[in-house]
Every structure is written in structure tokens, then in C-alpha cells.
Design a protein around this motif. Sequence first.
Motif, PDB file in Angstrom:
ATOM      1  N   LYS A 284       0.850  -1.187   0.000  1.00  0.00           N
ATOM      2  CA  LYS A 284       0.000   0.000   0.000  1.00  0.00           C
ATOM      3  C   LYS A 284       0.892   1.246   0.000  1.00  0.00           C
ATOM      4  N   ILE A 285       0.710   2.076  -0.999  1.00  0.00           N
ATOM      5  CA  ILE A 285       1.533   3.267  -1.181  1.00  0.00           C
ATOM      6  C   ILE A 285       0.677   4.518  -0.985  1.00  0.00           C
ATOM      7  N   ALA A 286       1.184   5.444  -0.161  1.00  0.00           N
ATOM      8  CA  ALA A 286       0.549   6.756  -0.011  1.00  0.00           C
ATOM      9  C   ALA A 286       1.449   7.800  -0.671  1.00  0.00           C
ATOM     10  N   THR A 287       0.860   8.602  -1.551  1.00  0.00           N
ATOM     11  CA  THR A 287       1.586   9.734  -2.130  1.00  0.00           C
ATOM     12  C   THR A 287       1.433  10.925  -1.188  1.00  0.00           C
ATOM     13  N   ILE A 288       2.576  11.539  -0.850  1.00  0.00           N
ATOM     14  CA  ILE A 288       2.610  12.636   0.111  1.00  0.00           C
ATOM     15  C   ILE A 288       2.922  13.927  -0.640  1.00  0.00           C
ATOM     16  N   SER A 289       2.225  15.002  -0.289  1.00  0.00           N
ATOM     17  CA  SER A 289       2.293  16.241  -1.061  1.00  0.00           C
ATOM     18  C   SER A 289       3.448  17.143  -0.607  1.00  0.00           C
ATOM     19  N   ILE A 290       4.666  16.625  -0.713  1.00  0.00           N
ATOM     20  CA  ILE A 290       5.878  17.401  -0.414  1.00  0.00           C
ATOM     21  C   ILE A 290       7.020  16.800  -1.211  1.00  0.00           C
ATOM     22  N   GLY A 291       7.934  17.659  -1.685  1.00  0.00           N
ATOM     23  CA  GLY A 291       9.040  17.158  -2.494  1.00  0.00           C
ATOM     24  C   GLY A 291      10.278  18.016  -2.323  1.00  0.00           C
ATOM     25  N   TYR A 292      11.227  17.817  -3.230  1.00  0.00           N
ATOM     26  CA  TYR A 292      12.499  18.532  -3.048  1.00  0.00           C
ATOM     27  C   TYR A 292      12.381  20.029  -3.286  1.00  0.00           C
ATOM     28  N   ALA A 293      11.372  20.477  -4.034  1.00  0.00           N
ATOM     29  CA  ALA A 293      11.164  21.921  -4.190  1.00  0.00           C
ATOM     30  C   ALA A 293      10.636  22.558  -2.912  1.00  0.00           C
ATOM     31  N   ASP A 294      10.188  21.744  -1.977  1.00  0.00           N
ATOM     32  CA  ASP A 294       9.748  22.232  -0.671  1.00  0.00           C
ATOM     33  C   ASP A 294      10.872  22.187   0.360  1.00  0.00           C
ATOM     34  N   GLY A 295      11.928  21.455   0.038  1.00  0.00           N
ATOM     35  CA  GLY A 295      13.051  21.347   0.960  1.00  0.00           C
ATOM     36  C   GLY A 295      13.325  19.947   1.464  1.00  0.00           C
ATOM     37  N   LEU A 296      12.550  18.957   1.010  1.00  0.00           N
ATOM     38  CA  LEU A 296      12.845  17.564   1.351  1.00  0.00           C
ATOM     39  C   LEU A 296      13.981  17.099   0.444  1.00  0.00           C
ATOM     40  N   PRO A 297      15.172  16.850   0.971  1.00  0.00           N
ATOM     41  CA  PRO A 297      16.327  16.590   0.097  1.00  0.00           C
ATOM     42  C   PRO A 297      16.122  15.368  -0.796  1.00  0.00           C
ATOM     43  N   ARG A 298      16.380  15.533  -2.069  1.00  0.00           N
ATOM     44  CA  ARG A 298      16.270  14.403  -2.993  1.00  0.00           C
ATOM     45  C   ARG A 298      17.274  13.307  -2.641  1.00  0.00           C
ATOM     46  N   LEU A 299      18.372  13.709  -1.993  1.00  0.00           N
ATOM     47  CA  LEU A 299      19.401  12.736  -1.632  1.00  0.00           C
ATOM     48  C   LEU A 299      18.929  11.694  -0.623  1.00  0.00           C
ATOM     49  N   VAL A 300      17.806  11.929   0.054  1.00  0.00           N
ATOM     50  CA  VAL A 300      17.329  10.922   1.006  1.00  0.00           C
ATOM     51  C   VAL A 300      16.534   9.824   0.308  1.00  0.00           C
ATOM     52  N   SER A 301      16.347   9.931  -0.995  1.00  0.00           N
ATOM     53  CA  SER A 301      15.620   8.906  -1.742  1.00  0.00           C
ATOM     54  C   SER A 301      16.272   7.538  -1.556  1.00  0.00           C
ATOM     55  N   ASN A 302      15.448   6.552  -1.245  1.00  0.00           N
ATOM     56  CA  ASN A 302      15.900   5.159  -1.154  1.00  0.00           C
ATOM     57  C   ASN A 302      17.016   4.962  -0.124  1.00  0.00           C
ATOM     58  N   GLN A 303      17.029   5.808   0.915  1.00  0.00           N
ATOM     59  CA  GLN A 303      18.058   5.721   1.953  1.00  0.00           C
ATOM     60  C   GLN A 303      17.493   5.229   3.289  1.00  0.00           C
ATOM     61  N   GLY A 304      16.214   4.832   3.298  1.00  0.00           N
ATOM     62  CA  GLY A 304      15.634   4.301   4.527  1.00  0.00           C
ATOM     63  C   GLY A 304      15.011   5.334   5.438  1.00  0.00           C
ATOM     64  N   VAL A 305      14.849   6.578   4.946  1.00  0.00           N
ATOM     65  CA  VAL A 305      14.225   7.598   5.772  1.00  0.00           C
ATOM     66  C   VAL A 305      12.768   7.236   6.036  1.00  0.00           C
ATOM     67  N   GLN A 306      12.302   7.564   7.228  1.00  0.00           N
ATOM     68  CA  GLN A 306      10.924   7.273   7.599  1.00  0.00           C
ATOM     69  C   GLN A 306      10.176   8.558   7.927  1.00  0.00           C
ATOM     70  N   VAL A 307       8.854   8.519   7.751  1.00  0.00           N
ATOM     71  CA  VAL A 307       7.964   9.592   8.159  1.00  0.00           C
ATOM     72  C   VAL A 307       6.878   8.970   9.025  1.00  0.00           C
ATOM     73  N   LEU A 308       6.099   9.821   9.699  1.00  0.00           N
ATOM     74  CA  LEU A 308       5.063   9.314  10.587  1.00  0.00           C
ATOM     75  C   LEU A 308       3.686   9.470   9.954  1.00  0.00           C
ATOM     76  N   VAL A 309       3.000   8.345   9.808  1.00  0.00           N
ATOM     77  CA  VAL A 309       1.632   8.319   9.286  1.00  0.00           C
ATOM     78  C   VAL A 309       0.762   7.691  10.369  1.00  0.00           C
ATOM     79  N   HIS A 310      -0.200   8.461  10.890  1.00  0.00           N
ATOM     80  CA  HIS A 310      -0.982   8.030  12.060  1.00  0.00           C
ATOM     81  C   HIS A 310      -0.057   7.682  13.224  1.00  0.00           C
ATOM     82  N   GLY A 311       1.110   8.346  13.290  1.00  0.00           N
ATOM     83  CA  GLY A 311       2.059   8.088  14.360  1.00  0.00           C
ATOM     84  C   GLY A 311       2.918   6.861  14.168  1.00  0.00           C
ATOM     85  N   VAL A 312       2.778   6.187  13.018  1.00  0.00           N
ATOM     86  CA  VAL A 312       3.541   4.963  12.734  1.00  0.00           C
ATOM     87  C   VAL A 312       4.700   5.295  11.793  1.00  0.00           C
TER      88      VAL A 312
END
Length: 384
Positions: A284-312
Motif C-alpha cells: 500500500k503506497i501513499a503519495t505525500i504532497s511534499i518534495g524537493y522543491a519544498d526542501g525535502l532533500p532528494r538525496l534521502v531517496s531510497n536511503q531508509g528515511v521514515q515519516v510518521l503516518v498516524h504516528g507509525v
Amino acid sequence: MLESYSRAWCEIDLDAIAHNVEEIQKLVGHTKIMGIVKANAYGHGALACAQALTRCGIEIFGVSSIDEAIELREGGIEADILILGYTPPRHFDKLAEYGLIQSLVSCAYAKKLEQYGEANDVVFRAHAKIDTGMNRTGIVYQPDHKHFDELKDVYRLDHVRVEGIFSHFPVSDDLGEDALSFTKRQIALFDEAVERLRAEGIDPGARHIQNSYGILNYHDLGYDYCRPGLLYMGVTSDDAIEINSAPDFIPILSVWANVSVVKWLKPGETVSYGRHFKAEKPTKIATISIGYADGLPRLVSNQGVQVLVHGVPCPLVGNVCMDQCMVDVTAVENVQEGDVVCLVGEQNGHKMTIDRLSRLAHTINNETLSQIAARMPRLKKREQ
């Protein structure tokens, strides 16, 4: 959660700045704080941070450019403002118009200010920058070439009133033997230059040399000002770097975005540019409305970074796009369009730090924070 017209935004806990200022003051004692708000206060919002610092009693601010200084003045900041960087001669008139303090990046530069002041009957306020080893800007004052005559000259100009003297540390964040020796040598050179001025009957004015790590590791120098940037924002450049103190800082920034689409992938289907993520099972994939033009570094792609969805904690998958990114939310029930995702901050007891993003992007928090885009609203955090 705050409301925003944007699909991605920052929250700034301006009230926490007061706590962080208290923690800094505990370290430096009677030394006053110069609030560094350059680069839009490292991405946090220069005017809002300056206003919060003003409420804490801060009476002087540091910026990098004339543009940043004018923004503060026009925003109602009446305190002293020191321009730490270079102001082109074509804008010398603005220094006087807005009552700003200019750093003297060289003796030759100071003489240009003097010539303009003489021609236009203006006296400029200034701080003399001396180069004790950074080798960037300033009148050179190093072991083998001490340009003390140049330093005296700038203090004796008629249309440039030098009200302070400062230098800068390049390795105050390093507690290794070589770095400690280098920084202590800088301090000794700075003190020597100040004492030589006094011996010549010259008042050096306000002294300042400590940047953020200078405060953390050399907090008992007793100068007139120190120059914290990230510290009053509650973070350091790198959480892994050992420091010679134990302050209790509160990070003031959090970053949020919305879920725009939720979909299931079949095994073998891929995600995003380059197709670097391939589903090995129903995902199950969720598309999130933020990208590198907002300041999320493209270099973190496929590096194991996590975000919190419903606190998970959920892994970001595939390449970060300009305006969007994708997250594997297979483990989270009832994810739907409009849900709020935490990229930096706390959600349901779990935390994500800016430092985690910086490490995976192979950089420091200074850069990650200062590259948060202008299109990201900075909203004042309310008590939840």
C-alpha cells in the motif's frame, strides 16, 4: 494541528525560543546574545524569530546581507542589526538610511565606506572583522602576518565609527587535539589584537567571536556578545558531534504534509522516477504532497528515511519528486487522502528529527533547514 491553505507546511514553536535562549544564557553567563537570523533564520522565518527574540530581551541581530537587514527594519525590528557579510558599494546609502551596522570585510573596503561617507556627509556604524584563521573575510591577524596597522587605520577613520570587533571559528565543533589547539590560538590572537588596540588608546568596542559551537564548547570566554544561530532554534549542526556542555534545547520546527492518494501495488510494480523501488508483495503506497522543491532533500531517496503516518514510522520509497514523494503505508490501517503526515516533529508519541534527514542527505542541519522553500508556510504552533 494547524490549518493551512498549503498541502505542506512548517510549524514553528516560537514560545520555545525563550527556553532555548535561557539555556544559552546559562552557558555564557553575562555575555549578551546577538540573535543570528540570516538565511531566513536558517529557514525558520527571520522576522518571526527576531520578534520572538526581541521579547526575550535580545537587542542586536546578525544577518548576512543588506536585503535581510531591510526586511527586518521594514518588519518593525528597531534593534541594532549587524550585516555580517558584504554590502556592495552601490547600496552604501541604504546602510545609513536604515541605520545598520556594516562589518568591515577588509581595510580596503572600510576605506571605500570612508570615501562615500566623506562625499555624502554620512558617518557609518561598523564592526571590524579580523581573520584569525578562517581565511574568508576580515583584516588578517594570524601568527605570521598580523596586519595590525590596517586594523588601527579602520578605527581612525572619520566617517566610519567602529563600535565592535569580531572574528569567527572554523572548527569550534571539533574537540580533537588539533582543532582545540587551532581554536585556542584564534582566541589568543583575538585577545592580543584587542589588547594592542587598547594599548594604542583605541576602544575596540563590543567583542564577539563565539558561534553556536563556540558557545557549546568555549562558553566561558567572557566577551560582550555571542552569536547563536541554530541553538535558539533548539538544534545543533549534527547530533552525533560531541560537545563540551549539556544544554536542554527544544527544537522549534516541525514539518507536515498531506496524503493525496492511496493505492495498492502488485508484486513487481515500481514507484517513481528511475523505478528504484519494486514491490515484492502487495504494497500500500501513499503519495505525500511534499518534495524537493519544498526542501525535502532528494538525496534521502531510497536511503531508509521514515515519516510518521498516524504516528507509525513508514519508509519513504522511490525517488523524491519535485512536489511529491511516496511512502509505504502497508502497516497502517485506514490511511486516506487528506491525512496529515509528520516528516519532522512528533506524532502520537513518535519523533522524527531534522538530523535524521541531514545524515541521510550527507549534510548538516544548517543546510537542510535553510533550504526549506519559501513556498512552505511557517505557521506559529499553538498548544495542542
